[in-house]
Design an enzyme around this catalytic site. Structure first.
Site, PDB file in Angstrom:
ATOM      1  N   CYS C  81      41.920  45.004  31.925  1.00  0.00           N
ATOM      2  CA  CYS C  81      43.025  44.748  32.853  1.00  0.00           C
ATOM      3  C   CYS C  81      43.034  45.765  33.993  1.00  0.00           C
ATOM      4  O   CYS C  81      43.868  45.660  34.900  1.00  0.00           O
ATOM      5  CB  CYS C  81      44.381  44.858  32.139  1.00  0.00           C
ATOM      6  SG  CYS C  81      44.517  43.950  30.621  1.00  0.00           S
ATOM      7  N   HIS C 101      51.436  40.053  25.916  1.00  0.00           N
ATOM      8  CA  HIS C 101      50.989  38.782  25.327  1.00  0.00           C
ATOM      9  C   HIS C 101      52.137  38.117  24.572  1.00  0.00           C
ATOM     10  O   HIS C 101      51.906  37.361  23.635  1.00  0.00           O
ATOM     11  CB  HIS C 101      49.827  39.036  24.358  1.00  0.00           C
ATOM     12  CG  HIS C 101      48.491  39.172  25.040  1.00  0.00           C
ATOM     13  ND1 HIS C 101      47.316  39.101  24.354  1.00  0.00           N
ATOM     14  CD2 HIS C 101      48.159  39.355  26.327  1.00  0.00           C
ATOM     15  CE1 HIS C 101      46.298  39.262  25.194  1.00  0.00           C
ATOM     16  NE2 HIS C 101      46.786  39.420  26.398  1.00  0.00           N
ATOM     17  N   GLU C 123      72.762  35.675  33.232  1.00  0.00           N
ATOM     18  CA  GLU C 123      73.143  37.060  33.557  1.00  0.00           C
ATOM     19  C   GLU C 123      71.935  37.988  33.643  1.00  0.00           C
ATOM     20  O   GLU C 123      71.904  38.893  34.487  1.00  0.00           O
ATOM     21  CB  GLU C 123      74.132  37.574  32.496  1.00  0.00           C
ATOM     22  CG  GLU C 123      74.606  39.007  32.696  1.00  0.00           C
ATOM     23  CD  GLU C 123      75.491  39.203  33.915  1.00  0.00           C
ATOM     24  OE1 GLU C 123      75.939  38.191  34.515  1.00  0.00           O
ATOM     25  OE2 GLU C 123      75.739  40.371  34.288  1.00  0.00           O
ATOM     26  N   HIS C 179      48.394  32.643  28.367  1.00  0.00           N
ATOM     27  CA  HIS C 179      47.891  33.996  28.205  1.00  0.00           C
ATOM     28  C   HIS C 179      49.053  34.993  28.073  1.00  0.00           C
ATOM     29  O   HIS C 179      49.285  35.513  26.997  1.00  0.00           O
ATOM     30  CB  HIS C 179      46.983  34.309  29.407  1.00  0.00           C
ATOM     31  CG  HIS C 179      46.401  35.677  29.420  1.00  0.00           C
ATOM     32  ND1 HIS C 179      45.255  35.994  30.097  1.00  0.00           N
ATOM     33  CD2 HIS C 179      46.811  36.836  28.871  1.00  0.00           C
ATOM     34  CE1 HIS C 179      44.970  37.276  29.947  1.00  0.00           C
ATOM     35  NE2 HIS C 179      45.902  37.807  29.203  1.00  0.00           N
TER      36      HIS C 179
END
Lengths: 219, 219, 219, 219
Positions: C81, C101, C123, C179
């Protein structure tokens, strides 16, 4: 089978089990309860308190044969479930009794509108003990737990609960409609195992019914 | 890849994993189990005990090549899953095996009435390892986990479980209908990762089916 | 607004957040991740490890302007990532980025088959920050989070993720179909708040749809 | 009834309750809040912070009769719920007030589109106190909790909340549509008990409606 931890303080055990059962959602809102027998003493969680924060000196102690209090924590009230717990100790020779307000028990009594909760062909059935045959249930047997109707006052359940105990001598628990579960075992480990297996079976039986499966039959 | 923590005591590891898996609902009611291999020793959680309260001296130790007990805790029974665990150690070279009674595994075997659990196009598939190709599954591949039928006695699963292992050489797990999951990996970290990814996939596949989506196809 | 705890060790923070997010089901199966910026250093959780057991010396450190590694823990791999996290740090001036995830994020991308997740009149919308207007969303506004399609390799998401960031300049997050979620904020507290509010909104939007309510309109 | 723990530090209590309620999902995303009265001081959790990580020196202290701040933690903002909390302290003599963003409260206000949440014949009703009759509700009574409409700014709820308090003098809580719950009690233990019982009732009432049962009638 299960480990005995002979030197365990029963008051610490009651407090620790209450904490664990709070996390499982069985004794929230000060509901539900736990009691354990050691020798000729019964140890009871107090009524109306935060079950996850009980201290050892807040646990009631009762003399088993006579039912007289050996220790009453100041300013605390003994649980209204007391006579119900005593029924399991006296009529079933229980070593521990758990009263759970689990939502799964509550929902199971709605999804089974009759007088019995029935499941079969689920592995977790094997975690429960048939008190008549003195052995674990088999996977392919029918497990039957009686359901009694709720009353406005907990002590008024005593009569129907003892009748259910006598009508279903193999069962290790009684469901109370729209209320919860009374479950016991020879030791606190057995009582806790029965409680966990039943909670799993209540939850999965409701899931099965919602998904169109019949939990009372193999297929 | 995963950290080795070479000096970790395998008995502490077994106790710690049991505690973690109890919180996930995989080993409640004394069900399920964990076993870890280190060198030529297998470490096994005992049977019929509160899995979240196991002590290190309550863990069984087995000699791997011979299968003889190196350490049997007094008063405890070895798990009935023992031959099933050994199958994964022997036939798959597993470093750890987990047996889970997760409700998600249970429900998945009902929602998939055939002989296979199948999902595709779900990111968590990538956390599983294809044992034939020796690589992680791709997102767009079909992940297949065999489902075998349950038996009344756990040891009677051994034959069908080993057959499923041989019929599905790529799979790292076998589902048992109305029962749970056997899952393994080269290390305890891999086994735990497989178990967590599969549990996620079982749960989301059931949610998808309930909401009208087909988890076995891309769209 | 939020407390700064200036002397907090960012590596302890990364480990502690991973532990918390594991309990929430956001980083199980070694999936997901956390990265935090302090001064000109980026701190990243490693890839492929048990996120609830990360130690401080297992956290990667990257030089922000150059992207060069300042500290690479031996035997560990940096998360795939990484380029996605860097996009949020560079294009949005993020102080922290969370990759979740969560099953709620996963299910939301199915229940919203188009290119946007939209909710209003809830809210928890007020816990999210509009990055264009530099203020919190109002209860009666529409919150829009873009949804991009998943790819087989995480790094291949970089292009569509940065495009979504530029197409939706007010949004503090991007959903990835089947994902999970990338979400960020000016500080780790803001990123965590955004992540928790969004997870709540994903879950309740799915519950609303299942119960026949439209989460994209007031009534 | 409940134990007093007279020497408990109210700031530690506020921090500890926030941590517990975070785990229950009531105060995630910095939403919700807790306030406790001791003597003539009100202790309030700060706004916009991670509720599970509050430190004792981050708790606001307010003089009850005057409403003036006795202690304002540097760099922190007092909660916008402040006037709503004060209404319960002033109009109802509350000892503690809890504001929960529980998803169960949120969903209950959708499943009950009118101005009242109503349940009967559920054991957990007995955990709630009727403030007019000064006694616990009976199992077979109707429990009614008013529902008010949400506003864009929390302080704008004050008028309708105080009106609901006066229109429903027996109720110990007010639901806010698409938002959450304000609930109080004579002591923090009572407030927490009310909050837990109500959350259970909201969740089970929604489950009952989803399964075709009517929670407002006995059968």
């Amino acid at each position: 089978m299960a480990i005995d931890h002979k030197d365990e303080d029963p008051r610490e055990l009651v407090a620790s089990l209450c904490k664990d059962f709070y996390k499982l959602g069985w004794v929230t809102g000060t509901g539900g309860g736990v009691s354990v027998k050691k020798g000729d003493s019964i140890f009871l969680a107090p009524s109306g308190v935060q079950k996850e924060r009980i201290k050892t000196d807040e646990v009631f102690i009762v003399d088993f044969p006579t039912g007289a209090f050996r220790f009453e924590p100041e300013g605390l009230k003994c649980t209204e479930c007391y006579p119900l717990f005593m029924s399991a100790f006296r009529l079933r020779g229980a070593g521990a009794v758990i009263h759970s307000h689990s939502q799964n028990a509550f929902m199971a009594t709605l999804m089974y509108p009759g007088k019995e909760f029935v499941v079969t062909h689920m592995e977790m059935i094997k975690g429960l003990r048939n008190a008549v045959d003195q052995r674990a249930y088999r996977y392919d047997e029918k497990l039957v737990i009686p359901i009694i109707e709720n009353t406005c006052f907990e002590k008024d359940l005593t009569e129907s609960l003892t009748r259910a105990m006598s009508d279903y001598p193999a069962a290790c628990a009684v469901l109370v409609r729209r209320h919860g579960l009374y479950v016991w075992g020879d030791t606190w480990q057995k009582a806790k195992t029965h409680a966990e297996c039943l909670d799993y079976l209540f939850e999965t039986a409701c899931k099965m019914k919602a998904a169109g499966f019949d939990p009372t039959a193999p297929e």
